[in-house]
Write a protein that holds these residues in place. Structure first.
Motif, PDB file in Angstrom:
ATOM      1  N   GLU A  95       5.054   5.461  -8.853  1.00 25.32           N
ATOM      2  CA  GLU A  95       5.270   4.271  -8.024  1.00 25.32           C
ATOM      3  C   GLU A  95       4.541   4.363  -6.689  1.00 25.32           C
ATOM      4  O   GLU A  95       4.308   3.336  -6.035  1.00 25.32           O
ATOM      5  CB  GLU A  95       6.773   4.069  -7.778  1.00 25.32           C
ATOM      6  N   GLU A  96       4.186   5.568  -6.284  1.00 23.86           N
ATOM      7  CA  GLU A  96       3.542   5.769  -4.983  1.00 23.86           C
ATOM      8  C   GLU A  96       2.023   5.860  -5.065  1.00 23.86           C
ATOM      9  O   GLU A  96       1.347   6.056  -4.052  1.00 23.86           O
ATOM     10  CB  GLU A  96       4.092   7.043  -4.325  1.00 23.86           C
ATOM     11  N   ILE A 144       3.441  12.852  -5.143  1.00 22.52           N
ATOM     12  CA  ILE A 144       3.582  11.406  -5.313  1.00 22.52           C
ATOM     13  C   ILE A 144       4.099  11.087  -6.715  1.00 22.52           C
ATOM     14  O   ILE A 144       3.739  11.739  -7.694  1.00 22.52           O
ATOM     15  CB  ILE A 144       2.253  10.653  -5.066  1.00 22.52           C
ATOM     16  N   THR A 145       4.951  10.069  -6.784  1.00 25.55           N
ATOM     17  CA  THR A 145       5.408   9.549  -8.064  1.00 25.55           C
ATOM     18  C   THR A 145       4.419   8.483  -8.531  1.00 25.55           C
ATOM     19  O   THR A 145       3.516   8.074  -7.783  1.00 25.55           O
ATOM     20  CB  THR A 145       6.800   8.921  -7.920  1.00 25.55           C
ATOM     21  N   ASP A 159       0.051   3.248  -2.885  1.00 29.73           N
ATOM     22  CA  ASP A 159       0.077   3.588  -1.456  1.00 29.73           C
ATOM     23  C   ASP A 159      -0.848   4.768  -1.171  1.00 29.73           C
ATOM     24  O   ASP A 159      -1.528   4.805  -0.136  1.00 29.73           O
ATOM     25  CB  ASP A 159       1.494   3.926  -1.006  1.00 29.73           C
TER      26      ASP A 159
END
Length: 304
Positions: free
Chosen positions: A290-291, A287-288, A294
Motif C-alpha cells: 500500500e505504501e 514498505i508495504t 508514496d
C-alpha cells in the motif's frame, strides 16, 4: 555530484523484480541484480531470474556471469556492481540495485573495504597451530590482535577464527579494519533504500505459488540438465534452496511431493531470515504494498 542509487530489497517472492521494472521504466533506469544465485549460468528457473521479456523491457546486469562450479565473493561483487553503477549513470540512466542478498547490497552501498585474497599457506599455518596448541589458545591470540572481531565470534567457531587470523597474518591489519565502514554510506552515492515488507500470510502464499510455478516451468528438467553437463550435485551453487531438494528427489531420497513441500518450508524460513537481515540494516525504509506509490513519489525527483 553524487550518483543516485535506488535500492529495492526484500524477501524472496515479495515482488522486487516487478516493482523495480515498473519504477525503472518510469524513471529511465537499469537494474543491477543483487542475488547470489542469479549470477550463475544455467540456473534460471530455480533462481527466479527475470524473463527474457522482462530483460528486454529494462536492461539487467550481473545475471549469468559465472558458471555453477565458480564462486564469487562479496568483494568481487562489489567491484562489478560499482562499475555497472558508474556505466549506467554515465549513459544518463538511473541505477537500481535489486535483490534479496542483503550482503551483496551492503557491499555495494556501504563504505566497506574488503581484505585481499589470502594465500592458502596462511590458512594451513593457522590450522596447524590449532592442531598443535588447541582452538582456545588460538582464540586468545585473536582476542589480543583483534578484540573487536573476537568479541563477535564464538570461541568455538573455528572457521571464523581462522578467517580473522589469516587476514591479520597476511595483511598486518585486523579484519575489523576492513569492516569499519559497514554502517557508513559509500560517499559517491545518494542512496534511497526500500525493503518490501508484505504481510506474512500473503508472502507465504506467494512463496507457495512460486514454487508450484517453478515445478510447472521445468525445475526438475533444469536440474537434470545441469547435472548432465557434469556439474557435481555437491557444489555450493547446487546445494542451495530448490536445487538441493530436487537433487534429492532425483537420487530417490524424496518423492516429488515431499521435495516440493520441503522447498516451500525452507523458502519460508529463508524469507524470514532475509527480513531479519534487512530490518537490522541502517537507513532502510520497510514498505508495504500500500505504501509503494508514496515511496515512488520520494524518488520521482530522479526522473530522467
Amino acid at each position: 555530484m553524487k550518483i543516485p542509487v535506488i535500492v529495492i530489497g526484500g524477501p524472496t517472492a515479495s515482488g522486487k523484480t516487478q516493482l523495480a521494472i515498473e519504477w525503472a521504466l518510469k524513471l529511465g533506469g537499469e537494474i543491477i541484480s543483487c542475488d547470489s544465485r542469479q549470477i550463475y549460468k544455467y540456473m534460471d528457473i530455480g533462481t527466479a531470474k527475470p524473463t527474457l521479456q522482462e530483460r528486454e523491457l529494462v536492461p539487467h546486469h550481473l545475471i549469468d556471469i559465472i558458471y555453477p562450479d565458480e564462486v564469487m565473493s562479496a568483494g568481487e561483487f562489489q567491484k562489478l556492481a560499482r562499475r555497472c553503477i558508474e556505466d549506467i549513470y554515465a549513459r544518463g540512466k538511473i541505477p537500481f540495485l535489486v535483490g534479496g542478498t542483503g550482503l551483496y547490497i551492503r557491499a555495494v552501498i556501504r563504505d566497506i573495504d574488503f581484505p585481499p585474497k589470502v594465500g592458502e599457506n596462511f590458512r594451513e599455518m593457522i590450522k596447524e597451530k590449532i592442531r598443535r596448541e588447541g582452538l582456545s589458545n588460538v582464540y586468545s591470540e585473536l582476542v589480543e590482535v583483534d578484540p573487536a572481531t573476537a568479541s563477535k565470534i564464538s570461541p568455538n567457531d573455528e572457521i571464523r577464527i581462522t578467517r580473522a587470523l589469516e587476514v591479520y597474518y597476511a595483511t598486518g591489519k585486523p579484519i575489523s579494519f576492513y569492516r569499519r565502514g559497514i554502517d557508513i554510506d559509500y560517499p559517491r552515492y545518494d542512496i534511497v533504500y526500500f525493503v518490501l515488507n508484505p504481510p506474512r500470510d500473503l508472502l507465504y502464499k506467494r512463496i507457495e505459488e512460486r514454487v508450484d510455478k517453478m515445478i510447472q516451468l521445468g525445475l526438475i528438467e533444469e536440474t537434470k540438465n545441469i547435472l548432465e553437463m557434469g556439474y557435481s550435485p555437491d557444489l555450493p551453487s547446487l546445494q542451495t534452496l530448490g536445487y538441493r531438494e530436487i537433487i534429492k528427489y532425483l537420487q530417490g531420497i524424496y518423492d516429488l511431493e515431499s521435495a516440493v513441500e520441503e522447498i516451500k518450508k525452507e523458502t519460508r524460513r529463508y524469507a524470514k531470515r532475509q527480513l531479519t537481515w534487512f530490518r537490522n540494516e541502517t537507513r532502510v525504509r520497510l514498505i508495504t504494498y500500500e505504501e509503494v506509490e508514496d515511496a515512488f513519489c520520494e524518488i520521482s525527483r530522479y526522473r530522467k
